[in-house]
Design an enzyme around this catalytic site. Structure first.
Site, PDB file in Angstrom:
ATOM      1  N   GLU A 147       0.877  -1.210   0.014  1.00  0.00           N
ATOM      2  CA  GLU A 147      -0.087   0.062   0.006  1.00  0.00           C
ATOM      3  C   GLU A 147       0.794   1.342   0.311  1.00  0.00           C
ATOM      4  OE1 GLU A 147      -4.230  -0.299   1.569  1.00  0.00           O
ATOM      5  OE2 GLU A 147      -3.046  -0.785   3.314  1.00  0.00           O
ATOM      6  N   HIS A 162      -0.936   5.902   7.501  1.00  0.00           N
ATOM      7  CA  HIS A 162      -2.020   5.008   6.985  1.00  0.00           C
ATOM      8  C   HIS A 162      -2.341   3.963   8.047  1.00  0.00           C
ATOM      9  CE1 HIS A 162      -4.741   2.273   5.331  1.00  0.00           C
ATOM     10  NE2 HIS A 162      -3.896   1.404   5.307  1.00  0.00           N
ATOM     11  N   HIS A 185      -5.170   1.193  10.392  1.00  0.00           N
ATOM     12  CA  HIS A 185      -6.525   0.532  10.749  1.00  0.00           C
ATOM     13  C   HIS A 185      -6.923   0.695  12.058  1.00  0.00           C
ATOM     14  CE1 HIS A 185      -4.277  -2.401   7.733  1.00  0.00           C
ATOM     15  NE2 HIS A 185      -4.948  -1.257   7.031  1.00  0.00           N
ATOM     16  N   HIS A 220     -11.868  -0.525   6.238  1.00  0.00           N
ATOM     17  CA  HIS A 220     -10.482  -0.535   5.810  1.00  0.00           C
ATOM     18  C   HIS A 220      -9.575   0.251   7.215  1.00  0.00           C
ATOM     19  CE1 HIS A 220      -6.522  -0.285   3.137  1.00  0.00           C
ATOM     20  NE2 HIS A 220      -6.204  -0.275   4.549  1.00  0.00           N
TER      21      HIS A 220
HETATM   22 MN    MN Z   1      -4.236  -0.684   5.041  1.00  0.00          MN
END
Ligand code: MN
Length: 256
Positions: free
Chosen positions: A79, A98, A100, A169
């Protein structure tokens, strides 16, 4: 130690802090734009944030190609396009997280808005988009942002803002420094957790747009530094004072 060695150590510390504050677990990542080459960024090899060491930090072109080191310390994150596409779209952004972040996810799968309810969380802003990968890429993806096309679509949804949710996500947070993006990410998770509980109690009063603006404008490097020092030491990492600790951003009124 060169400046870039120090930056790699700072990225390691940021990973440990994010893990220590439940923003990331075995997954999730933080990148930093190269201070001397705006078209490159630093990001660890694909590894759990708590285990990352300076030798894991790799260098990438904005389009995700690996620029170093040689030999590679390992496989890159699939990613990484999230980071490159945001640096491409946002010259003001110097660091990207980034994650979760678990308390945030419920807001990505419902219509309940995620907004700041506590002053420390003001930087997340009141206008937080929810990027849905299915809108452009269909309902059979694995939800991961694994191409520049997907990254650019995410960056477009983020626009000029600080945070975008990612449906089913997680979320992505941007900042003008490592300390700032870590601070926003930690308080985003806390805010989401508090908001979930406040909603159980009854009607919620959010911060007003005026309050968010006032807090965000007044927040100084001193506040970021206070959090950073504490989080470093809690995470077992050496604290290296930032250059802005008592710099021009310092404000006597900012005692938050
Ligand atoms: Mn991710």
């Amino acid at each position: 130690m060169t400046d870039l060695d120090a930056l790699r150590e700072e990225i390691v510390t940021a990973n440990r802090i994010l893990a220590d504050n439940r923003v990331v677990d075995s997954f999730g990542h933080i990148s930093v734009r190269h201070p001397d080459h705006a078209d490159r960024f630093f990001l660890s090899r694909a590894r759990a944030p708590e285990q990352i060491v300076a030798g894991d930090i790799m260098e990438f072109a904005l389009t995700g190609e690996i620029l170093g080191p040689d030999p590679m310390p390992g496989k890159p994150y699939s990613e990484r396009f999230i980071h490159g596409a945001i640096y491409e779209a946002r010259p003001d952004v110097q660091a990207v997280v980034h994650n979760h972040s678990p308390s945030v996810i419920p807001f990505s799968v419902t219509k309940v808005p995620m907004k700041p309810i506590m002053h420390m969380s003001a930087p997340i802003g009141s206008d937080i988009p929810n990027w849905d990968i299915a809108d452009k890429f269909g309902d059979c993806t694995n939800l991961l942002v694994t191409s520049m096309e997907m990254g650019r679509d995410l960056a477009a949804a983020l626009g000029h803002r600080t945070v975008t949710l990612m449906r089913g996500h997680g979320s992505t947070v941007v900042g003008t420094s490592v300390r700032q993006v870590v601070f926003t990410s930690v308080y985003m998770e806390l805010n989401a957790d508090m908001l979930l509980r406040a909603r159980d109690l009854g009607e919620v009063t959010y911060l007003s747009d005026g309050e968010i603006e006032t807090i965000t404008k007044a927040r100084s490097g001193f506040t970021l530094e206070r959090g950073w020092e504490n989080w470093c030491l809690k995470a077992g990492r050496p604290y290296v004072p930032g250059s802005n600790e008592t710099g021009p951003g310092y404000s006597q009124t900012d005692k938050s």
